[in-house]
Design a protein around this motif. Structure first.
Motif, mmCIF file in Angstrom:
data_model
loop_
_atom_site.group_PDB
_atom_site.id
_atom_site.type_symbol
_atom_site.label_atom_id
_atom_site.label_comp_id
_atom_site.label_asym_id
_atom_site.label_seq_id
_atom_site.Cartn_x
_atom_site.Cartn_y
_atom_site.Cartn_z
ATOM 1 N N SER A 60 7.582 -125.498 -36.892
ATOM 2 C CA SER A 60 8.030 -124.712 -38.032
ATOM 3 C C SER A 60 9.565 -124.723 -38.025
ATOM 4 O O SER A 60 10.197 -125.251 -37.102
ATOM 5 C CB SER A 60 7.480 -123.283 -37.970
ATOM 6 N N GLY A 61 10.165 -124.170 -39.044
ATOM 7 C CA GLY A 61 11.611 -124.237 -39.211
ATOM 8 C C GLY A 61 12.398 -123.704 -38.022
ATOM 9 O O GLY A 61 13.455 -124.238 -37.677
ATOM 10 N N SER A 62 11.890 -122.672 -37.379
ATOM 11 C CA SER A 62 12.634 -122.099 -36.252
ATOM 12 C C SER A 62 12.695 -123.085 -35.091
ATOM 13 O O SER A 62 13.693 -123.139 -34.363
ATOM 14 C CB SER A 62 11.975 -120.794 -35.786
ATOM 15 N N THR A 136 17.432 -116.040 -46.429
ATOM 16 C CA THR A 136 16.183 -115.657 -47.107
ATOM 17 C C THR A 136 15.863 -114.167 -47.000
ATOM 18 O O THR A 136 15.194 -113.616 -47.868
ATOM 19 C CB THR A 136 15.006 -116.456 -46.497
ATOM 20 N N ASP A 161 21.071 -124.773 -42.166
ATOM 21 C CA ASP A 161 19.655 -124.487 -42.372
ATOM 22 C C ASP A 161 19.506 -124.330 -43.885
ATOM 23 O O ASP A 161 19.954 -123.341 -44.460
ATOM 24 C CB ASP A 161 19.304 -123.200 -41.616
ATOM 25 N N GLN A 186 6.961 -125.679 -45.585
ATOM 26 C CA GLN A 186 6.258 -124.620 -46.327
ATOM 27 C C GLN A 186 7.116 -123.889 -47.348
ATOM 28 O O GLN A 186 6.624 -122.998 -48.019
ATOM 29 C CB GLN A 186 5.643 -123.612 -45.345
ATOM 30 N N LYS A 187 8.407 -124.230 -47.484
ATOM 31 C CA LYS A 187 9.247 -123.501 -48.457
ATOM 32 C C LYS A 187 9.352 -124.313 -49.750
ATOM 33 O O LYS A 187 8.358 -124.502 -50.412
ATOM 34 C CB LYS A 187 10.610 -123.202 -47.840
HETATM 35 C C1 PLP Z 1 11.510 -119.635 -43.390
HETATM 36 C C2 PLP Z 1 12.824 -119.881 -42.812
HETATM 37 C C3 PLP Z 1 12.971 -120.423 -41.529
HETATM 38 C C4 PLP Z 1 11.826 -120.848 -40.661
HETATM 39 O O1 PLP Z 1 10.933 -119.899 -40.289
HETATM 40 P P1 PLP Z 1 9.583 -120.390 -39.582
HETATM 41 O O2 PLP Z 1 8.758 -119.163 -39.606
HETATM 42 O O3 PLP Z 1 9.906 -120.851 -38.236
HETATM 43 O O4 PLP Z 1 9.048 -121.494 -40.441
HETATM 44 C C5 PLP Z 1 14.237 -120.662 -41.051
HETATM 45 N N1 PLP Z 1 15.318 -120.380 -41.786
HETATM 46 C C6 PLP Z 1 15.222 -119.876 -43.031
HETATM 47 C C7 PLP Z 1 16.479 -119.611 -43.800
HETATM 48 C C8 PLP Z 1 13.982 -119.602 -43.589
HETATM 49 O O5 PLP Z 1 13.881 -119.092 -44.819
#
Ligand code: PLP
Length: 355
Positions: A60-62, A136, A161, A186-187
């Protein structure tokens, strides 16, 4: 049931069909070609400085944020982090965990990132900046012109990011001299969660190869860069999402390409904001991404409105955590939603909460 969240989003019906390809063998040529085609198209959308620097991780993004910190920044560097909410804080936590020196430029809720705030951090020995271009958790979209200008004037690396701005707002790595970009499935891409994409500049690719620090082996960029030229990854990827991605990129192209896609999202956010205003709902004064609108609940009942929307109307919006839990609700404008869906949501909000 409708979801107005920003990821996972209300998905398009085609995505479920595409995901069924999960069982194709990922070392086969068919899959390599799919990957190469997808990444080439994403590279164009990102304005990537070099196609060779575009690859993906199953995370995932993190996970991708942590991978960028550990692969791109050396142990003796000092990072400046724009910290305007949950995701800025996450970069700080990662740097802290890996013992990399940093300072947060903290933005209190409601304030806008300004040139003067950046200037206070001029000539203080920073080697790079980390920023979540759209924070976000509050909806603030930072001014990339300001940020890029500051990094250029300080001659430091810029890591962005772009997870919640890519495919909702204009974005271009080359134009702003961005050294690393992180996006996730997923975004803005509206796919299942589980894949992240990274794009690096040429000088960053060189830097990654020369750093002596040891990133987690599973996320070691030099290994990914070596494999991606032939459409492969060191480990088994989330194959199904790669098929969804091809499907989504086809959809964007069918509907007129990137600029029409962005225009469609802009129209939804503009429509929502205008209608919300007519009904006396308010949102913060800082610049907003088109991906979502944060609504302010001055009576401090955001959380109970969130619950009632879900339980009584079947509408899920993004609540906030921490100190904003009762102040803000965030309404996403991406995914398979139309203007009538926003009308229905605003009707429900109006019944629950007369501002
Ligand atoms: C959603 C998001 C993430 C990643 O979150 P995960 O839950 O790991 O997918 C990272 N940075 C931003 C700015 C986000 O909106």
């Amino acid at each position: 049931m409708k979801i107005f969240t920003v990821g996972p989003v209300e998905s398009y019906p085609e995505s479920g069909q595409a995901y069924k390809h999960s069982f194709s063998y990922f070392r086969a040529e068919e899959y390599s070609n799919l990957v190469k085609g997808n990444l080439a198209r994403l590279g164009v959308y990102l304005g990537a400085p070099t196609q060779e620097g575009v690859f993906y991780l199953t995370a995932s993004g993190s996970g991708a944020m942590e991978a960028v910190v550990t692969n791109c920044i050396g142990q003796n560097e000092k990072a400046l982090v724009i910290n305007g909410g949950t995701f800025g804080k996450r970069f700080c936590e990662i740097l802290e965990y890996y013992n990399i020196a940093y300072e947060p430029l903290s933005i209190p809720f409601g304030e806008t990132l300004k040139r003067e705030m950046l200037e206070e951090y001029s000539d203080k020995g920073f080697t790079c900046m980390l920023v979540n271009l759209h924070e976000t958790s509050t909806g603030q979209l930072y001014d990339i012109n300001l940020i890029a200008e500051f990094c250029r004037s300080q001659d430091i690396y810029l890591y962005v990011d772009a997870i919640s701005t890519f495919l909702a707002d204009e974005y271009n790595m080359k134009a702003y001299g961005i050294d690393a970009t992180i996006i996730s499935s997923q975004k803005g891409l509206c796919l299942s969660p589980g894949l992240s994409f990274i794009a690096l500049s040429e000088r960053q690719m060189d830097k990654c190869r020369s750093l002596s620090s040891r990133p987690p082996l599973y996320f070691k960029f030099s290994n990914y860069l070596a494999e991606i030229a032939r459409g492969q990854t060191p480990f088994t990827p989330a194959v199904g999402i790669m098929y969804e991605l091809a499907n989504m990129l086809d959809k964007i192209e069918r509907e007129g390409g990137l600029s029409s896609w962005l225009e469609g999202i802009r129209q939804k956010s503009t429509y929502f904001r205008r209608e919300a205003k007519k009904r006396n709902f308010t949102y913060p004064a800082y610049p907003l991404s088109n991906m979502l609108t944060p609504l302010v609940f001055t009576k401090g009942n955001a959380w109970s409105v969130y619950q009632a929307l879900r339980d009584e109307y079947g509408f899920t919006v993004n609540p906030c955590g921490g100190s904003l839990k009762n102040t803000l609700l965030r309404i996403g404008h991406i995914g398979n939603l139309c203007l009538q869906d926003f009308d229905a949501l605003l009707d429900a909000l109006g019944e629950l909460e007369r501002p």
